[in-house]
Motif scaffolding. Structure first.
Motif, mmCIF file in Angstrom:
data_model
loop_
_atom_site.group_PDB
_atom_site.id
_atom_site.type_symbol
_atom_site.label_atom_id
_atom_site.label_comp_id
_atom_site.label_asym_id
_atom_site.label_seq_id
_atom_site.Cartn_x
_atom_site.Cartn_y
_atom_site.Cartn_z
ATOM 1 N N GLU A 186 0.820 -1.210 0.000
ATOM 2 C CA GLU A 186 0.000 0.000 0.000
ATOM 3 C C GLU A 186 0.853 1.259 0.000
ATOM 4 N N ALA A 187 1.855 1.313 0.849
ATOM 5 C CA ALA A 187 2.699 2.515 0.948
ATOM 6 C C ALA A 187 3.406 2.802 -0.376
ATOM 7 N N ASP A 188 3.938 1.757 -1.005
ATOM 8 C CA ASP A 188 4.624 1.937 -2.291
ATOM 9 C C ASP A 188 3.647 2.394 -3.371
ATOM 10 N N PHE A 189 2.446 1.816 -3.362
ATOM 11 C CA PHE A 189 1.453 2.183 -4.368
ATOM 12 C C PHE A 189 1.009 3.641 -4.190
ATOM 13 N N LYS A 190 0.811 4.063 -2.943
ATOM 14 C CA LYS A 190 0.445 5.450 -2.669
ATOM 15 C C LYS A 190 1.535 6.407 -3.161
ATOM 16 N N LYS A 191 2.798 6.054 -2.909
ATOM 17 C CA LYS A 191 3.919 6.896 -3.370
ATOM 18 C C LYS A 191 3.921 7.013 -4.884
ATOM 19 N N LYS A 192 3.667 5.898 -5.571
ATOM 20 C CA LYS A 192 3.628 5.889 -7.035
ATOM 21 C C LYS A 192 2.530 6.828 -7.547
ATOM 22 N N LEU A 193 1.345 6.739 -6.934
ATOM 23 C CA LEU A 193 0.233 7.593 -7.357
ATOM 24 C C LEU A 193 0.533 9.062 -7.084
ATOM 25 N N THR A 194 1.124 9.352 -5.943
ATOM 26 C CA THR A 194 1.485 10.727 -5.601
ATOM 27 C C THR A 194 2.500 11.265 -6.599
ATOM 28 N N ALA A 195 3.461 10.436 -6.994
ATOM 29 C CA ALA A 195 4.461 10.845 -7.992
ATOM 30 C C ALA A 195 3.817 11.121 -9.349
ATOM 31 N N GLU A 196 2.684 10.461 -9.619
ATOM 32 C CA GLU A 196 1.962 10.681 -10.873
ATOM 33 C C GLU A 196 1.049 11.901 -10.810
ATOM 34 N N GLY A 197 0.999 12.570 -9.645
ATOM 35 C CA GLY A 197 0.221 13.797 -9.527
ATOM 36 C C GLY A 197 -1.103 13.677 -8.803
ATOM 37 N N TYR A 198 -1.409 12.502 -8.276
ATOM 38 C CA TYR A 198 -2.658 12.344 -7.530
ATOM 39 C C TYR A 198 -2.507 12.889 -6.116
ATOM 40 N N GLN A 199 -3.572 13.519 -5.629
ATOM 41 C CA GLN A 199 -3.663 13.929 -4.230
ATOM 42 C C GLN A 199 -4.659 12.963 -3.595
ATOM 43 N N ILE A 200 -4.184 12.114 -2.727
ATOM 44 C CA ILE A 200 -5.033 11.075 -2.148
ATOM 45 C C ILE A 200 -5.649 11.572 -0.848
ATOM 46 N N LYS A 201 -6.972 11.664 -0.855
ATOM 47 C CA LYS A 201 -7.701 12.069 0.343
ATOM 48 C C LYS A 201 -8.055 10.833 1.177
ATOM 49 N N LYS A 202 -8.417 9.744 0.489
ATOM 50 C CA LYS A 202 -8.781 8.500 1.175
ATOM 51 C C LYS A 202 -8.291 7.324 0.328
ATOM 52 N N PHE A 203 -7.663 6.363 0.976
ATOM 53 C CA PHE A 203 -7.159 5.157 0.325
ATOM 54 C C PHE A 203 -7.692 3.974 1.097
ATOM 55 N N LYS A 204 -8.268 2.998 0.385
ATOM 56 C CA LYS A 204 -8.774 1.821 1.091
ATOM 57 C C LYS A 204 -8.745 0.599 0.190
ATOM 58 N N VAL A 205 -8.877 -0.551 0.831
ATOM 59 C CA VAL A 205 -9.036 -1.802 0.108
ATOM 60 C C VAL A 205 -10.540 -2.025 -0.026
ATOM 61 N N SER A 206 -10.985 -2.194 -1.253
ATOM 62 C CA SER A 206 -12.400 -2.406 -1.529
ATOM 63 C C SER A 206 -12.543 -3.737 -2.260
ATOM 64 N N GLY A 207 -12.927 -4.769 -1.523
ATOM 65 C CA GLY A 207 -12.989 -6.111 -2.115
ATOM 66 C C GLY A 207 -11.588 -6.555 -2.489
ATOM 67 N N ASN A 208 -11.365 -6.793 -3.771
ATOM 68 C CA ASN A 208 -10.055 -7.193 -4.273
ATOM 69 C C ASN A 208 -9.347 -6.047 -4.976
ATOM 70 N N CYS A 209 -9.771 -4.822 -4.727
ATOM 71 C CA CYS A 209 -9.208 -3.637 -5.377
ATOM 72 C C CYS A 209 -8.607 -2.686 -4.353
ATOM 73 N N TYR A 210 -7.678 -1.855 -4.816
ATOM 74 C CA TYR A 210 -7.305 -0.648 -4.088
ATOM 75 C C TYR A 210 -8.226 0.445 -4.610
ATOM 76 N N GLU A 211 -8.695 1.303 -3.732
ATOM 77 C CA GLU A 211 -9.596 2.382 -4.126
ATOM 78 C C GLU A 211 -9.082 3.693 -3.542
ATOM 79 N N ILE A 212 -9.087 4.725 -4.368
ATOM 80 C CA ILE A 212 -8.708 6.053 -3.864
ATOM 81 C C ILE A 212 -9.813 7.060 -4.133
ATOM 82 N N TYR A 213 -9.879 8.037 -3.257
ATOM 83 C CA TYR A 213 -10.691 9.234 -3.432
ATOM 84 C C TYR A 213 -9.712 10.386 -3.310
ATOM 85 N N GLY A 214 -9.812 11.337 -4.190
ATOM 86 C CA GLY A 214 -8.905 12.474 -4.130
ATOM 87 C C GLY A 214 -9.003 13.320 -5.374
#
Length: 89
Positions: free
Chosen positions: A35-63
């Motif tokens: 999770e931490a590595d994936f969040k860093k990758k998304l942040t490097a791509e320009g995403y601002q993550i407000k909420k990160f969670k596991v949803s079923g078999n997926c990672y889900e972000i709101y931001g």
């Protein structure tokens, strides 16, 4: 009266379908990106993550994406590929 009930029932099912999440393929958790590595990758791509969670078999972000638009995105946790994306117009 029956017609009104049928219309209400159809509307209820339609709204539930619109709120349905994404379906990610079930995969062993040890193959998932950390999770931490994936969040860093998304942040490097320009995403601002407000909420990160596991949803079923997926990672889900709101931001927000790099354009500042609100997003809700489901990702395959192994490949990191987006499975379902909702972007504010």
């Amino acid at each position: 009266m029956k017609k009104l009930f049928a219309v209400a029932l159809i509307a209820a099912f339609a709204s539930n379908a619109a709120l349905a999440g994404a379906e990610c393929k079930a995969q062993p958790k040890d193959k998932w990106q950390k999770e931490a590595d994936f969040k860093k990758k998304l942040t490097a791509e320009g995403y601002q993550i407000k909420k990160f969670k596991v949803s079923g078999n997926c990672y889900e972000i709101y931001g927000k994406n790099k354009d500042g638009k609100k997003v809700e995105i489901y990702f395959d946790p192994v490949s990191g590929a987006p499975v379902k994306t909702d972007i504010e117009d």
